[in-house]
Design a protein around this motif. Structure first.
Motif, PDB file in Angstrom:
ATOM      1  N   ARG A 245     -21.327  -5.682  -2.032  1.00 18.05           N
ATOM      2  CA  ARG A 245     -20.167  -6.115  -1.259  1.00 18.05           C
ATOM      3  C   ARG A 245     -19.190  -4.960  -1.120  1.00 18.05           C
ATOM      4  NH1 ARG A 245     -15.760  -8.072  -2.162  1.00 18.05           N
ATOM      5  NH2 ARG A 245     -16.286  -9.973  -1.018  1.00 18.05           N
ATOM      6  N   GLN A 246     -18.434  -4.993  -0.022  1.00 27.74           N
ATOM      7  CA  GLN A 246     -17.385  -4.015   0.217  1.00 27.74           C
ATOM      8  C   GLN A 246     -16.128  -4.725   0.703  1.00 27.74           C
ATOM      9  OE1 GLN A 246     -19.527  -1.068   2.859  1.00 27.74           O
ATOM     10  NE2 GLN A 246     -18.828   0.371   1.282  1.00 27.74           N
ATOM     11  N   SER A 247     -14.985  -4.141   0.353  1.00 26.33           N
ATOM     12  CA  SER A 247     -13.690  -4.674   0.760  1.00 26.33           C
ATOM     13  C   SER A 247     -12.834  -3.519   1.258  1.00 26.33           C
ATOM     14  CB  SER A 247     -13.004  -5.379  -0.419  1.00 26.33           C
ATOM     15  OG  SER A 247     -11.724  -5.839  -0.046  1.00 26.33           O
ATOM     16  N   PHE A 248     -12.111  -3.762   2.357  1.00 27.38           N
ATOM     17  CA  PHE A 248     -11.297  -2.712   2.970  1.00 27.38           C
ATOM     18  C   PHE A 248      -9.883  -3.253   3.195  1.00 27.38           C
ATOM     19  CE2 PHE A 248     -15.700  -2.418   4.443  1.00 27.38           C
ATOM     20  CZ  PHE A 248     -16.052  -1.145   3.999  1.00 27.38           C
ATOM     21  N   MET A 259       5.615   2.708  -3.714  1.00 21.14           N
ATOM     22  CA  MET A 259       4.878   3.176  -2.547  1.00 21.14           C
ATOM     23  C   MET A 259       4.111   2.010  -1.937  1.00 21.14           C
ATOM     24  SD  MET A 259       3.393   6.747  -4.209  1.00 21.14           S
ATOM     25  CE  MET A 259       3.134   7.677  -2.703  1.00 21.14           C
ATOM     26  N   ASP A 260       3.541   2.247  -0.761  1.00 19.80           N
ATOM     27  CA  ASP A 260       2.694   1.269  -0.090  1.00 19.80           C
ATOM     28  C   ASP A 260       1.271   1.804   0.003  1.00 19.80           C
ATOM     29  OD1 ASP A 260       4.763  -0.640   0.505  1.00 19.80           O
ATOM     30  OD2 ASP A 260       5.476   0.738   2.053  1.00 19.80           O
ATOM     31  N   THR A 261       0.320   0.899   0.248  1.00 20.96           N
ATOM     32  CA  THR A 261      -1.087   1.279   0.365  1.00 20.96           C
ATOM     33  C   THR A 261      -1.433   1.566   1.814  1.00 20.96           C
ATOM     34  OG1 THR A 261      -1.753  -0.022  -1.564  1.00 20.96           O
ATOM     35  CG2 THR A 261      -3.462   0.498   0.043  1.00 20.96           C
ATOM     36  N   ASP A 262      -1.951   2.761   2.070  1.00 22.83           N
ATOM     37  CA  ASP A 262      -2.477   3.085   3.395  1.00 22.83           C
ATOM     38  C   ASP A 262      -3.850   2.445   3.550  1.00 22.83           C
ATOM     39  OD1 ASP A 262      -2.630   4.218   5.909  1.00 22.83           O
ATOM     40  OD2 ASP A 262      -3.534   6.067   5.163  1.00 22.83           O
ATOM     41  N   TYR A 263      -4.743   2.716   2.582  1.00 23.58           N
ATOM     42  CA  TYR A 263      -6.026   2.032   2.576  1.00 23.58           C
ATOM     43  C   TYR A 263      -6.501   1.870   1.138  1.00 23.58           C
ATOM     44  CZ  TYR A 263      -8.150   6.724   2.085  1.00 23.58           C
ATOM     45  OH  TYR A 263      -8.488   7.987   1.663  1.00 23.58           O
ATOM     46  N   ASP A 264      -7.324   0.842   0.941  1.00 23.64           N
ATOM     47  CA  ASP A 264      -7.947   0.581  -0.355  1.00 23.64           C
ATOM     48  C   ASP A 264      -9.371   0.120  -0.076  1.00 23.64           C
ATOM     49  OD1 ASP A 264      -7.508   0.193  -3.374  1.00 23.64           O
ATOM     50  OD2 ASP A 264      -8.381  -1.722  -2.764  1.00 23.64           O
ATOM     51  N   ASN A 265     -10.331   0.977  -0.345  1.00 24.42           N
ATOM     52  CA  ASN A 265     -11.734   0.696  -0.061  1.00 24.42           C
ATOM     53  C   ASN A 265     -12.493   0.531  -1.376  1.00 24.42           C
ATOM     54  OD1 ASN A 265     -11.107   1.119   2.643  1.00 24.42           O
ATOM     55  ND2 ASN A 265     -11.693   3.280   2.562  1.00 24.42           N
ATOM     56  N   SER A 266     -13.218  -0.551  -1.500  1.00 23.09           N
ATOM     57  CA  SER A 266     -14.002  -0.767  -2.711  1.00 23.09           C
ATOM     58  C   SER A 266     -15.435  -1.127  -2.352  1.00 23.09           C
ATOM     59  CB  SER A 266     -13.388  -1.877  -3.571  1.00 23.09           C
ATOM     60  OG  SER A 266     -13.483  -3.136  -2.920  1.00 23.09           O
ATOM     61  N   TYR A 291     -22.297  -1.181 -10.445  1.00 22.10           N
ATOM     62  CA  TYR A 291     -21.592   0.045 -10.067  1.00 22.10           C
ATOM     63  C   TYR A 291     -20.477  -0.346  -9.110  1.00 22.10           C
ATOM     64  CZ  TYR A 291     -20.568   4.161  -7.177  1.00 22.10           C
ATOM     65  OH  TYR A 291     -19.922   5.154  -6.477  1.00 22.10           O
ATOM     66  N   SER A 292     -19.303   0.220  -9.310  1.00 24.03           N
ATOM     67  CA  SER A 292     -18.209  -0.010  -8.368  1.00 24.03           C
ATOM     68  C   SER A 292     -17.439   1.288  -8.166  1.00 24.03           C
ATOM     69  CB  SER A 292     -17.274  -1.113  -8.867  1.00 24.03           C
ATOM     70  OG  SER A 292     -16.480  -0.669  -9.954  1.00 24.03           O
ATOM     71  N   TYR A 293     -16.937   1.456  -6.953  1.00 27.10           N
ATOM     72  CA  TYR A 293     -16.145   2.630  -6.613  1.00 27.10           C
ATOM     73  C   TYR A 293     -14.961   2.173  -5.771  1.00 27.10           C
ATOM     74  CZ  TYR A 293     -14.782   7.209  -4.782  1.00 27.10           C
ATOM     75  OH  TYR A 293     -14.074   8.334  -4.455  1.00 27.10           O
ATOM     76  N   VAL A 294     -13.766   2.602  -6.155  1.00 27.58           N
ATOM     77  CA  VAL A 294     -12.540   2.251  -5.443  1.00 27.58           C
ATOM     78  C   VAL A 294     -11.867   3.542  -4.981  1.00 27.58           C
ATOM     79  CG1 VAL A 294     -10.317   1.085  -5.566  1.00 27.58           C
ATOM     80  CG2 VAL A 294     -12.276   0.162  -6.832  1.00 27.58           C
ATOM     81  N   ASP A 295     -11.601   3.623  -3.697  1.00 29.07           N
ATOM     82  CA  ASP A 295     -10.934   4.775  -3.089  1.00 29.07           C
ATOM     83  C   ASP A 295      -9.600   4.295  -2.538  1.00 29.07           C
ATOM     84  OD1 ASP A 295     -10.331   7.221  -1.990  1.00 29.07           O
ATOM     85  OD2 ASP A 295     -11.657   6.994  -0.259  1.00 29.07           O
ATOM     86  N   HIS A 296      -8.501   4.874  -3.025  1.00 29.30           N
ATOM     87  CA  HIS A 296      -7.170   4.306  -2.771  1.00 29.30           C
ATOM     88  C   HIS A 296      -6.210   5.412  -2.330  1.00 29.30           C
ATOM     89  CE1 HIS A 296      -3.919   1.355  -3.492  1.00 29.30           C
ATOM     90  NE2 HIS A 296      -3.214   2.397  -3.883  1.00 29.30           N
TER      91      HIS A 296
END
Length: 696
Positions: A245-248, A259-266, A291-296
């Motif tokens: 699964r992915q979440s954007f 601060m605010d979030t520009d993008y959060d991809n998991s 396995y999980s990866y979060v790019d923020h």
């Protein structure tokens, strides 16, 4: 949005046509046996279920408004939520939160946040429409699911209905008036005897909400999610399942964060395998890997400080883990679960600052600074465990478990000032935890449970490695401490539940006391000074330390009367009291006394309920944490649902009917917001919602 709803409408029409064209077939009661994976911890089996548990479920059937996943905890007794806006919401249970709670999906899958301010907790990486039920183990009363300090929370996603062979699916859409918010989700599944496939996609668009005083709170966000689950049955007793699964998340406003979030991809991938019925002694073998990866990315473009300093932080988090467990029975009345698990958490990333004004004076040439947020750090946990359940007789079960964790941590790219504070080197900790409990059915209508658990938690990465960043409820800079001892929770609990002979009345309650060792808190260090904006207040940062004398105690209680074939009257109460003896104040984030009164009815085709929520004032505050006294408040929620046709569910709700202006005690304060002082953020005012679901 019009394009999205056109697509959804076309999908609905196609699905309805397909449903009408296909011939109804009888469900095959003799179909191949399906292997049950260990993604569910509580199955209703008194001989295998953990002790002192609770389940909250039926979201797929009874939900009548769209929600954030963390909001689902608001209706579970003993829970509150820590709110920083409409997106970054964390559950709190009995004054335990964050890594003090062992939060997971489907029996072990984890996804750790990348943002040090927790803009992206684990609850943001899945949509609530996917959650079938939430299972709670109320304390450190099991050793099988990883290190557990304050309890286990298992969010179970929906599984294929193996009775429905062939193509099936559902589509849902929802609307909230307060914020003009939309949500929708579409799911398809195809099931055969040997394999099954489930796929879903969802979209959420939430606007800024208004509180009870008609003040607009910056809290909008958008998110898109999709997932696919594949299962294959090798034999009648052997199954492999993969879940991707992915979440954007996009353009997320955080009212109570700087601060605010520009993008959060998991991205989350999990593999589950189970083989059962292996023999007389060896009952089953289960394996899990994930396995999980979060790019923020976060920024301050919409904040007052942008005129002085432009800031952006690009951070990431990687979580890798797995588990192998063997269930064996050395003799008939003793069932043993033995195994090992591992979890690796790695974080990195930094903040870039373009300073345009310094000490009140514009700079002729703006200066660029690069700050290390996570300093390229990691924490590894290698655990081994054994838990045994002994059926003393038909009515009494004794459980005992022991667990050992080796925790290895290191920082590979420290800032110069952080390296000067500590003798940094790879560190190994050895933690031992355990539990013993007894469950006895005094009669068919009365069950008594008693347990002791010692849960041990090593410091998380914020507590170890954060370096002069504001990560608390207050405006202090925080500094980590890589030499922290693991904190331990020695918790005792007794609970009982029962019902009348005709099930017209049921009740449950539990009382607990927990004594903490090496409790981790942040304390002001007057020998140190601020690193960023050194002339600002407060001048001295906080450093994480261990304290020796702290405890909590409390209870939860529930009583429900059923009458007139489907009607019920229910009350729930929860209270927790905490004390930090070293600082002579309560522990931070201690929720006030909560009471809920519900009146409703449930029929096969329709249901309704009114819930009156009473939250007491909270005067027991942790001043060192920046807490302030909070007034009590009362709200009323009304929900109605109906199934006008076999495959259609429709619901409406009015939340906070009286448009009460209030804030929960656990809400963080407005931070770096134009027009708002540093006061706790207020919750939504009146909110009218609608929800429609079609199954085929």
């Amino acid at each position: 949005m019009k394009i999205l709803y056109s697509v959804l409408l076309c999908a609905l029409i196609s699905a309805m046509s397909f449903s009408q064209e296909k011939n109804d077939t009888a469900k095959d009661s003799t179909a191949q046996k399906q292997v049950k994976l260990d993604e569910v911890l509580i199955t209703g089996n008194v001989k295998t279920d953990p002790i002192l548990t609770s389940i909250s479920y039926n979201y797929a059937e009874k939900v009548v408004q769209p929600k954030n996943v963390a909001d689902l905890f608001n209706n579970i007794n003993g829970f509150s939520v820590i709110k920083r806006g409409n997106y970054a919401i964390d559950p709190s249970f009995r004054a335990s939160q964050y890594e003090q709670l062992n939060i997971q999906y489907d029996g072990g899958t984890k996804a750790m946040h990348a943002c040090p301010n927790r803009m992206d907790p684990i609850t943001t990486h899945i949509i609530p429409e996917e959650i079938e039920k939430i299972e709670i183990i109320k304390g450190p009363y099991t050793v099988r699911y990883g290190p557990t300090f304050g309890g286990v929370i298992n969010m179970v996603t929906q599984k294929p209905d193996y009775q429905d062979r062939g193509f099936h699916g559902k589509a849902s859409a929802g609307y909230e008036s307060n914020g003009n918010s939309f949500v929708n989700m579409f799911q398809l599944q195809y099931i055969k005897d040997k394999y099954d496939i489930v796929g879903n996609v969802g979209y959420r668009d939430f606007g800024n909400y208004e509180d009870g005083n008609e003040i607009e709170i910056p809290s909008s966000f958008r998110s898109t999610d999709y997932g696919i689950k594949l299962g294959y049955n090798f034999t009648e007793n052997q199954r492999l399942q993969a879940h991707w699964r992915q979440s954007f998340g996009r353009d997320v406003l955080h009212a109570a964060l700087p601060m605010d979030t520009d993008y959060d991809n998991s991205s989350i991938l999990s593999l589950d395998y189970k083989i059962s019925d292996l023999g007389k002694t060896i009952k089953s073998l289960t394996a899990k890997a994930y396995y999980s990866y979060v790019d923020h990315l976060m920024h301050n473009r919409n904040r007052p400080t942008f005129m002085m300093t432009e800031a952006a932080s690009d951070v990431n988090a990687t979580t890798i883990g797995g588990k192998l467990e063997l269930n064996w029975k050395p003799y008939e009345k003793l069932s043993v679960f033995s195994g090992f698990d591992v979890m690796h958490i790695a974080r990195d990333g930094g903040r870039t600052r373009l300073v345009k004004i310094m000490n009140g004076n514009p700079l002729p040439m703006p200066m660029i600074f690069n700050d290390k947020v996570w300093q390229d750090s990691y924490v590894d946990d290698f655990g081994v465990f054994t838990e045994a359940k002994w059926s003393v007789n038909n009515s009494t079960i004794i459980t005992a478990g022991l667990r050992y964790d080796m925790v290895i941590s290191d920082i590979k790219d420290p800032e110069t000032d952080f390296a000067a504070m500590y003798d940094l080197e790879k560190r190994t900790e050895n933690n031992v935890s355990g539990t013993v409990s007894v469950k006895t059915m005094v009669s068919d209508n009365f069950t008594l449970e008693a347990a002791y658990g010692r849960g041990v938690r090593s410091a998380n990465m914020i507590e170890r490695y954060i370096n002069h960043f504001t990560v608390g409820q207050d405006p202090y800079e925080y500094i980590g401490n890589p030499n922290l001892d693991a904190e331990a929770n020695n918790q005792f609990e007794i609970g009982f539940k029962g019902r009348s002979n005709l099930n017209t009345f049921k009740y449950a309650t539990s009382f607990y006391y927990a004594s903490f060792e090496n409790y981790i808190v942040a304390v002001v260090d007057e020998s140190l000074n601020r690193k960023y904006m050194p002339m600002a207040e407060p001048r001295h940062p906080k450093v994480f330390r261990n304290l020796d004398k702290a405890y909590k105690t409390g209870f939860e209680a529930m009583a429900q009367a059923n009458f007139l074939k489907g009607f019920y009257l229910k009350t729930e109460l929860a209270y927790v009291y905490t004390k930090n003896k070293d600082l002579n104040e309560p522990l931070p984030l201690t929720a006030p006394f909560n009471t809920r009164l519900s009146l409703g009815f449930e029929k096969e085709k329709y249901w309704a309920n009114m819930q009156y929520n009473i939250t007491s004032k909270q005067e027991h505050i942790a001043e060192s944490f920046g807490e302030t006294r909070t007034n009590g408040y009362q709200t009323l929620d009304i929900r109605l649902g109906v199934k006008p046709f076999n495959h259609v569910t429709f619901g409406v709700a009015a939340l906070n009917v009286f448009d009460e202006a209030y804030n929960n005690h656990l809400n963080f304060s407005f931070t770096n917001q134009a027009g708002f002082g540093r006061t706790p953020i207020t919750d939504p005012g009146r909110n009218l919602t609608a929800f429609l679901q079609y199954k085929f």
